[in-house]
Design a protein around this motif. Sequence first.
Motif, PDB file in Angstrom:
ATOM      1  N   THR A  40       2.940   3.893   5.803  1.00  0.00           N
ATOM      2  CA  THR A  40       3.013   2.440   5.702  1.00  0.00           C
ATOM      3  C   THR A  40       2.545   2.037   4.309  1.00  0.00           C
ATOM      4  O   THR A  40       1.469   2.465   3.870  1.00  0.00           O
ATOM      5  CB  THR A  40       2.142   1.763   6.780  1.00  0.00           C
ATOM      6  OG1 THR A  40       2.534   2.262   8.058  1.00  0.00           O
ATOM      7  CG2 THR A  40       2.320   0.254   6.765  1.00  0.00           C
ATOM      8  N   ASP A  46      -5.435   0.600   6.445  1.00  0.00           N
ATOM      9  CA  ASP A  46      -4.265   0.664   7.310  1.00  0.00           C
ATOM     10  C   ASP A  46      -2.992   1.076   6.567  1.00  0.00           C
ATOM     11  O   ASP A  46      -1.931   1.173   7.189  1.00  0.00           O
ATOM     12  CB  ASP A  46      -4.027  -0.694   7.976  1.00  0.00           C
ATOM     13  CG  ASP A  46      -5.170  -1.082   8.903  1.00  0.00           C
ATOM     14  OD1 ASP A  46      -5.856  -0.183   9.434  1.00  0.00           O
ATOM     15  OD2 ASP A  46      -5.380  -2.301   9.083  1.00  0.00           O
ATOM     16  N   TYR A  47      -3.096   1.301   5.255  1.00  0.00           N
ATOM     17  CA  TYR A  47      -1.925   1.597   4.435  1.00  0.00           C
ATOM     18  C   TYR A  47      -2.092   2.930   3.719  1.00  0.00           C
ATOM     19  O   TYR A  47      -3.200   3.346   3.394  1.00  0.00           O
ATOM     20  CB  TYR A  47      -1.701   0.472   3.410  1.00  0.00           C
ATOM     21  CG  TYR A  47      -1.306  -0.815   4.088  1.00  0.00           C
ATOM     22  CD1 TYR A  47       0.023  -1.065   4.426  1.00  0.00           C
ATOM     23  CD2 TYR A  47      -2.264  -1.758   4.444  1.00  0.00           C
ATOM     24  CE1 TYR A  47       0.386  -2.225   5.089  1.00  0.00           C
ATOM     25  CE2 TYR A  47      -1.909  -2.923   5.103  1.00  0.00           C
ATOM     26  CZ  TYR A  47      -0.591  -3.150   5.422  1.00  0.00           C
ATOM     27  OH  TYR A  47      -0.228  -4.293   6.088  1.00  0.00           O
ATOM     28  N   ASP A  91       5.098 -10.517   5.237  1.00  0.00           N
ATOM     29  CA  ASP A  91       4.816  -9.867   6.522  1.00  0.00           C
ATOM     30  C   ASP A  91       3.384 -10.094   6.986  1.00  0.00           C
ATOM     31  O   ASP A  91       3.123 -10.210   8.181  1.00  0.00           O
ATOM     32  CB  ASP A  91       5.084  -8.357   6.424  1.00  0.00           C
ATOM     33  CG  ASP A  91       6.530  -8.066   6.112  1.00  0.00           C
ATOM     34  OD1 ASP A  91       7.402  -8.494   6.893  1.00  0.00           O
ATOM     35  OD2 ASP A  91       6.793  -7.430   5.072  1.00  0.00           O
ATOM     36  N   ARG A  92       2.455 -10.113   6.043  1.00  0.00           N
ATOM     37  CA  ARG A  92       1.036 -10.289   6.373  1.00  0.00           C
ATOM     38  C   ARG A  92       0.367 -11.099   5.269  1.00  0.00           C
ATOM     39  O   ARG A  92       0.714 -10.979   4.093  1.00  0.00           O
ATOM     40  CB  ARG A  92       0.314  -8.947   6.445  1.00  0.00           C
ATOM     41  CG  ARG A  92       0.904  -7.907   7.364  1.00  0.00           C
ATOM     42  CD  ARG A  92       0.384  -8.033   8.780  1.00  0.00           C
ATOM     43  NE  ARG A  92       0.720  -6.912   9.629  1.00  0.00           N
ATOM     44  CZ  ARG A  92       1.906  -6.627  10.122  1.00  0.00           C
ATOM     45  NH1 ARG A  92       2.937  -7.354   9.803  1.00  0.00           N
ATOM     46  NH2 ARG A  92       2.094  -5.610  10.931  1.00  0.00           N
ATOM     47  N   LYS A  93      -0.621 -11.870   5.650  1.00  0.00           N
ATOM     48  CA  LYS A  93      -1.456 -12.554   4.664  1.00  0.00           C
ATOM     49  C   LYS A  93      -2.623 -11.632   4.309  1.00  0.00           C
ATOM     50  O   LYS A  93      -3.070 -10.828   5.131  1.00  0.00           O
ATOM     51  CB  LYS A  93      -1.958 -13.885   5.217  1.00  0.00           C
ATOM     52  CG  LYS A  93      -0.830 -14.892   5.376  1.00  0.00           C
ATOM     53  CD  LYS A  93      -1.333 -16.216   5.884  1.00  0.00           C
ATOM     54  CE  LYS A  93      -0.140 -17.159   6.084  1.00  0.00           C
ATOM     55  NZ  LYS A  93      -0.521 -18.393   6.747  1.00  0.00           N
ATOM     56  N   GLN A 134      -5.514 -10.848   6.527  1.00  0.00           N
ATOM     57  CA  GLN A 134      -5.193 -10.199   7.800  1.00  0.00           C
ATOM     58  C   GLN A 134      -5.052  -8.684   7.671  1.00  0.00           C
ATOM     59  O   GLN A 134      -4.737  -8.018   8.657  1.00  0.00           O
ATOM     60  CB  GLN A 134      -3.863 -10.742   8.351  1.00  0.00           C
ATOM     61  CG  GLN A 134      -3.848 -12.220   8.621  1.00  0.00           C
ATOM     62  CD  GLN A 134      -2.444 -12.721   8.961  1.00  0.00           C
ATOM     63  OE1 GLN A 134      -1.446 -12.250   8.422  1.00  0.00           O
ATOM     64  NE2 GLN A 134      -2.382 -13.689   9.864  1.00  0.00           N
ATOM     65  N   VAL A 135      -5.255  -8.138   6.478  1.00  0.00           N
ATOM     66  CA  VAL A 135      -4.992  -6.717   6.264  1.00  0.00           C
ATOM     67  C   VAL A 135      -6.216  -5.986   5.739  1.00  0.00           C
ATOM     68  O   VAL A 135      -7.148  -6.589   5.205  1.00  0.00           O
ATOM     69  CB  VAL A 135      -3.807  -6.504   5.285  1.00  0.00           C
ATOM     70  CG1 VAL A 135      -2.519  -7.061   5.857  1.00  0.00           C
ATOM     71  CG2 VAL A 135      -4.096  -7.116   3.923  1.00  0.00           C
ATOM     72  N   ILE A 156       2.727  -8.402   1.363  1.00  0.00           N
ATOM     73  CA  ILE A 156       1.461  -9.078   1.602  1.00  0.00           C
ATOM     74  C   ILE A 156       1.236 -10.094   0.491  1.00  0.00           C
ATOM     75  O   ILE A 156       1.420  -9.785  -0.686  1.00  0.00           O
ATOM     76  CB  ILE A 156       0.316  -8.046   1.627  1.00  0.00           C
ATOM     77  CG1 ILE A 156       0.544  -7.066   2.777  1.00  0.00           C
ATOM     78  CG2 ILE A 156      -1.044  -8.730   1.732  1.00  0.00           C
ATOM     79  CD1 ILE A 156      -0.299  -5.829   2.705  1.00  0.00           C
ATOM     80  N   HIS A 165       5.168  -3.467   4.167  1.00  0.00           N
ATOM     81  CA  HIS A 165       4.722  -4.835   4.419  1.00  0.00           C
ATOM     82  C   HIS A 165       4.552  -5.568   3.098  1.00  0.00           C
ATOM     83  O   HIS A 165       3.822  -5.085   2.216  1.00  0.00           O
ATOM     84  CB  HIS A 165       3.375  -4.850   5.149  1.00  0.00           C
ATOM     85  CG  HIS A 165       3.440  -4.319   6.529  1.00  0.00           C
ATOM     86  ND1 HIS A 165       2.326  -3.858   7.193  1.00  0.00           N
ATOM     87  CD2 HIS A 165       4.482  -4.172   7.396  1.00  0.00           C
ATOM     88  CE1 HIS A 165       2.669  -3.456   8.398  1.00  0.00           C
ATOM     89  NE2 HIS A 165       3.980  -3.629   8.542  1.00  0.00           N
ATOM     90  N   ASP A 206       3.436 -17.885   3.802  1.00  0.00           N
ATOM     91  CA  ASP A 206       4.375 -17.243   4.721  1.00  0.00           C
ATOM     92  C   ASP A 206       5.630 -16.766   4.001  1.00  0.00           C
ATOM     93  O   ASP A 206       6.373 -15.951   4.519  1.00  0.00           O
ATOM     94  CB  ASP A 206       4.769 -18.218   5.834  1.00  0.00           C
ATOM     95  CG  ASP A 206       3.591 -18.549   6.736  1.00  0.00           C
ATOM     96  OD1 ASP A 206       2.771 -17.648   7.001  1.00  0.00           O
ATOM     97  OD2 ASP A 206       3.488 -19.715   7.163  1.00  0.00           O
ATOM     98  N   ALA A 242       1.913  -1.068   1.398  1.00  0.00           N
ATOM     99  CA  ALA A 242       1.680  -2.485   1.127  1.00  0.00           C
ATOM    100  C   ALA A 242       2.288  -2.837  -0.224  1.00  0.00           C
ATOM    101  O   ALA A 242       2.103  -2.107  -1.203  1.00  0.00           O
ATOM    102  CB  ALA A 242       0.180  -2.773   1.096  1.00  0.00           C
TER     103      ALA A 242
END
Length: 187
Positions: free
Chosen positions: A9, A72-73, A62-64, A67-68, A40, A38, A45, A11
């Motif tokens: 994944t 996770d990447y 996809d994400r702000k 929120q990340v 970011i 994603h 939005d 970012a």
Amino acid sequence: MSEKLKGKTVAILATDGFEESELTEPKAALEREGATVHVIAPDKDSIRAWAGTDWGPSYDVDRKLDQVDAGDYDALELPGGLFNPDTLRQNEQALAFTRRFFEQHKPVGAICHGPWVLINAGVAKGRRMTSYPSVEMDLRNAGAEWVDQEVVVDSGLVTSRKPDDLDAFCSKLVEEIAEGKHSRQHA
């Protein structure tokens, strides 16, 4: 579609004024290799591209950023443009997110003016890098060794100069992400 990056994944951190091709082409290349990507952004939005010489279309986020978590990447890509990295380098949350990839020894790609974010994140010193020519002195002043090449790889950090270098940039970014963590990558 290849499977080189299956299960990875990535970012892409951007905001308004990113150079359109420097987001869309790496994203497409990573997805072709099986990665989940994603986009970011700090607080929107959708973000609007800069398409060569004028404003381009808007792209969904996809994400702000709030929120990340970098954990996770598997990798980070920083597109250039002029407005995008100039805004991100003044955002402490964006800088902290970027630093985490270096602390976790994960691959990072930055093209064009994207290295401005790396300078302000404090991760350029001692690195061999390239960028858009007008960023050369900023990188040198930050302690980086600047070279004029289409793509430069320094222990998981992939940098390129401009949209004309995207083929080489995307290829090396895929290679570095496929390789995974880099023990020399440091904050």
